[in-house]
Design an enzyme around this catalytic site. Structure first.
Site, PDB file in Angstrom:
ATOM      1  N   ASN A 108       0.807  -1.223   0.000  1.00 20.97           N
ATOM      2  CA  ASN A 108       0.000   0.000   0.000  1.00 20.97           C
ATOM      3  C   ASN A 108       0.838   1.271   0.000  1.00 20.97           C
ATOM      4  OD1 ASN A 108      -2.263  -1.494  -0.200  1.00 20.97           O
ATOM      5  ND2 ASN A 108      -2.880  -1.316   1.950  1.00 20.97           N
ATOM      6  N   CYS A 147     -16.714  -2.673  -3.852  1.00 23.27           N
ATOM      7  CA  CYS A 147     -15.962  -3.924  -3.863  1.00 23.27           C
ATOM      8  C   CYS A 147     -16.425  -4.757  -2.686  1.00 23.27           C
ATOM      9  CB  CYS A 147     -14.467  -3.678  -3.834  1.00 23.27           C
ATOM     10  SG  CYS A 147     -13.861  -3.216  -2.231  1.00 23.27           S
ATOM     11  N   ARG A 202     -17.086   2.091  -0.959  1.00 27.03           N
ATOM     12  CA  ARG A 202     -15.832   2.776  -1.228  1.00 27.03           C
ATOM     13  C   ARG A 202     -15.919   3.881  -2.290  1.00 27.03           C
ATOM     14  NH1 ARG A 202     -11.038  -1.520  -1.339  1.00 27.03           N
ATOM     15  NH2 ARG A 202      -9.857   0.272  -0.624  1.00 27.03           N
TER      16      ARG A 202
HETATM   17  C1  EPZ Z   1      -6.490   2.172   1.776  1.00 36.33           C
HETATM   18  O1  EPZ Z   1      -7.685   2.121   1.002  1.00 36.33           O
HETATM   19  C2  EPZ Z   1      -5.844   0.816   1.629  1.00 36.33           C
HETATM   20  N1  EPZ Z   1      -5.541   0.580   0.233  1.00 36.33           N
HETATM   21  C3  EPZ Z   1      -6.762  -0.266   2.165  1.00 36.33           C
HETATM   22  O2  EPZ Z   1      -6.052  -1.493   2.084  1.00 36.33           O
HETATM   23  C4  EPZ Z   1      -7.080   0.035   3.629  1.00 36.33           C
HETATM   24  O3  EPZ Z   1      -7.996  -0.909   4.113  1.00 36.33           O
HETATM   25  C5  EPZ Z   1      -7.662   1.445   3.756  1.00 36.33           C
HETATM   26  O4  EPZ Z   1      -6.781   2.413   3.146  1.00 36.33           O
HETATM   27  C6  EPZ Z   1      -7.911   1.872   5.196  1.00 36.33           C
HETATM   28  O5  EPZ Z   1      -6.722   1.800   5.915  1.00 36.33           O
HETATM   29  C7  EPZ Z   1      -4.430   1.105  -0.296  1.00 36.33           C
HETATM   30  O6  EPZ Z   1      -3.671   1.781   0.363  1.00 36.33           O
HETATM   31  C8  EPZ Z   1      -4.154   0.810  -1.722  1.00 36.33           C
HETATM   32  P1  EPZ Z   1      -9.747   5.079   2.608  1.00 36.33           P
HETATM   33  P2  EPZ Z   1      -8.465   3.462   0.643  1.00 36.33           P
HETATM   34  O7  EPZ Z   1      -9.912   6.086   1.521  1.00 36.33           O
HETATM   35  O8  EPZ Z   1      -7.470   4.538   0.414  1.00 36.33           O
HETATM   36  C9  EPZ Z   1     -14.469   5.949   2.770  1.00 36.33           C
HETATM   37  C10 EPZ Z   1      -5.873  -3.870   1.836  1.00 36.33           C
HETATM   38  O9  EPZ Z   1      -6.390  -4.931   2.249  1.00 36.33           O
HETATM   39  N2  EPZ Z   1     -14.226   6.918   1.684  1.00 36.33           N
HETATM   40  O10 EPZ Z   1      -8.914   5.426   3.780  1.00 36.33           O
HETATM   41  O11 EPZ Z   1      -9.411   3.139  -0.433  1.00 36.33           O
HETATM   42  C11 EPZ Z   1     -14.218   4.518   2.343  1.00 36.33           C
HETATM   43  O12 EPZ Z   1     -15.333   3.967   1.675  1.00 36.33           O
HETATM   44  C12 EPZ Z   1      -6.716  -2.659   1.687  1.00 36.33           C
HETATM   45  O13 EPZ Z   1      -4.677  -3.763   1.532  1.00 36.33           O
HETATM   46  C13 EPZ Z   1     -15.268   7.715   1.237  1.00 36.33           C
HETATM   47  O14 EPZ Z   1     -16.407   7.626   1.706  1.00 36.33           O
HETATM   48  O15 EPZ Z   1      -9.241   3.687   1.994  1.00 36.33           O
HETATM   49  C14 EPZ Z   1     -13.901   3.860   3.655  1.00 36.33           C
HETATM   50  O16 EPZ Z   1     -15.089   3.546   4.312  1.00 36.33           O
HETATM   51  C15 EPZ Z   1      -8.093  -2.794   1.253  1.00 36.33           C
HETATM   52  N3  EPZ Z   1     -15.010   8.631   0.248  1.00 36.33           N
HETATM   53  C16 EPZ Z   1     -13.172   4.955   4.432  1.00 36.33           C
HETATM   54  O17 EPZ Z   1     -13.524   6.187   3.785  1.00 36.33           O
HETATM   55  C17 EPZ Z   1     -13.766   8.780  -0.296  1.00 36.33           C
HETATM   56  O18 EPZ Z   1     -13.605   9.620  -1.201  1.00 36.33           O
HETATM   57  C18 EPZ Z   1     -11.638   4.860   4.428  1.00 36.33           C
HETATM   58  O19 EPZ Z   1     -11.196   4.641   3.106  1.00 36.33           O
HETATM   59  C19 EPZ Z   1     -12.718   7.974   0.169  1.00 36.33           C
HETATM   60  C20 EPZ Z   1     -12.975   7.049   1.167  1.00 36.33           C
END
Ligand code: EPZ
Length: 419
Positions: free
Chosen positions: A23, A118, A123
């Site tokens: 990540n 997903c 997400r």
């Molecule tokens: C990153 O995903 C990681 N992926 C994920 O790793 C990890 O679970 C996650 O961060 C949380 O730590 C990578 O780094 C490639 P977020 P990301 O934006 O960036 C909501 C693994 O197993 N949200 O911090 O997509 C979202 O739906 C994984 O390696 C919005 O609503 O996570 C979630 O509920 C899977 N709107 C929360 O925020 C947005 O525009 C946190 O998501 C963005 C996010």
């Protein structure tokens, strides 16, 4: 399609070498879009998701070339020839959306397929889009694509995230590095992978203050240049193998692992009765006594990571007493629960929480991987179960765990991959 067969019951013993963080590597690779000069990344894990990112960059005109024999050093460079990120790649890997900020900052336009929902949640990417709009981008959603333009270029902005998002922080950090003026990101994610990105951007000539805090101030530059950067060790791979040592009642040295990125996980392991002892360039994890059930709740860093939730639940399945696991980041990240229950676990999930009543043993079964971390939780359960566990759909596992069978077998686990 490959399956993994695990025959449980062997306490792990030996050393597991931790690879570079997936990540961190994903956003770092997209930094190749921010300059025509060469960006060299070392300590890159050999993973399916990183090959997908190479394919995505290649179709933007950026070459990703291994420059070391072991394939762990990548030279990334070239001129951008195409600003569209197509559905067939973005739908395979959501982190593809991280090309949006760099493309927009560099080329003033980008057309990126909207990542769908997903397995673990809907997400959305609204925070990425709102942040870019605040920086002057004009964004339209059309036929499943994000059409973004910035006719006058991106400018600095004061952005307050309503909640913490790792991906939005990364996208905006990269875009702001080439924007006109100063951008302030408040309530930014503080994950170690963000700090790694800040280090790499800084080596490329970006001016960023506030590393490791929730306020990042970025003074945009006219251009960035090439650099070399070594990727930090994967804290989630580290935590996963710590759980493997713990669930089997073994003793394992995690080489290249950093305790400082994993404090919440280590304190939960200690509370559950696991010994964690720092050593040279890594740390030992050992279990001598019965595991104790404890409660954990996932939170943004430095809280307990959602990416360790499934593995911890497998561990709690054989702990003494009851445990409660609460998932606050994703709305659907309990897909491993029914599979663990098929192996004899007693887990009751309701809403965002799951109660785990510890059992004295798990038994091997045929189970199905549903996402990356759920898959590895089933491998962990298999290592502790009596008899044979067959895990199908292991392509999920290959997205984020390098040589998982070899690493575990090297410590005595009976594990093999079959086609
Ligand atoms: C990153 O995903 C990681 N992926 C994920 O790793 C990890 O679970 C996650 O961060 C949380 O730590 C990578 O780094 C490639 P977020 P990301 O934006 O960036 C909501 C693994 O197993 N949200 O911090 O997509 C979202 O739906 C994984 O390696 C919005 O609503 O996570 C979630 O509920 C899977 N709107 C929360 O925020 C947005 O525009 C946190 O998501 C963005 C996010």
């Amino acid at each position: 399609m490959d399956s993994i067969i695990v025959t449980g019951g062997v306490p792990l013993s030996g050393t597991i070498t931790i690879s570079g963080a997936k990540n961190a590597a994903l956003p770092l690779m997209t930094c190749g879009l921010l300059t025509d000069e060469r960006l060299t990344l070392s300590n890159v894990a050999r993973l399916a998701d990183l090959r997908t990112m190479s394919d995505l960059l290649a179709q933007h005109g950026i070459d990703v070339t291994p420059t070391s024999e072991d394939g762990r050093t990548l030279a990334i460079g070239g001129a951008i020839t195409n600003t569209q990120a197509p559905y067939d790649i973005v739908s395979k890997m959501r982190a593809s959306v991280l090309v949006l900020g760099p493309l927009l900052a560099r080329c003033r336009e980008a057309r990126v397929s909207l990542p769908g929902g997903c397995g673990i949640g809907t997400r959305p990417v609204d925070l990425h889009l709102k942040g870019l709009e605040a920086m002057g981008a004009v964004i339209e959603l059309d036929a499943g694509y994000i059409n973004a333009t910035a006719p006058a270029g991106l400018h600095g902005a004061n952005i307050v995230f309503p909640f913490v998002s790792v991906g939005a922080t990364e996208n905006l950090l990269m875009a702001a590095s080439l924007a006109d003026g100063v951008t302030i990101l408040k309530n930014a994610a503080r994950e170690p992978e963000i700090s790694d990105l800040v280090l790499c951007l800084t080596a490329m000539g970006a001016k960023i203050e506030g590393i490791g805090t929730d306020t990042l101030t970025i003074e945009g530059q006219k251009s960035l240049h090439g650099a070399s950067h070594a990727i930090l060790p994967d804290r989630i791979e580290t935590g996963t193998y710590a759980c493997a040592a713990a669930i089997t009642g073994g003793k394992v040295f995690l080489e290249n692992a950093r305790t400082e990125d994993l404090e919440s996980v280590i304190s939960a392991l200690r509370e559950a009765g696991i010994l964690v002892t720092p050593g040279e360039n890594g740390f030992w994890v050992e279990r001598r006594n019965q595991l104790r059930g404890i409660d954990v709740m996932t939170e943004p860093y430095p809280g307990f990571p959602t990416d360790m939730q499934a593995q911890f639940m497998a561990l709690m399945a054989i702990a003494e007493g009851a445990s409660m696991v609460t998932e606050t980041i994703f709305e659907n990240r309990f897909m491993h629960v029914p599979e663990l229950n098929r192996m004899g676990a007693r887990i009751n999930a309701h809403g965002a929480s799951a109660i785990i009543r510890g059992v004295s043993k798990l038994s091997g079964a045929q189970v199905m991987a549903t996402d990356l971390r759920a898959s590895v939780s089933l491998v962990l359960a298999g290592l502790a179960a009596t008899g044979e566990t067959t895990i199908s759909r292991v392509y999920h596992l290959d997205r984020g765990y390098e040589s998982v069978e070899q690493k575990l077998a090297g410590c005595g686990a009976r594990i093999e991959r079959v086609n």
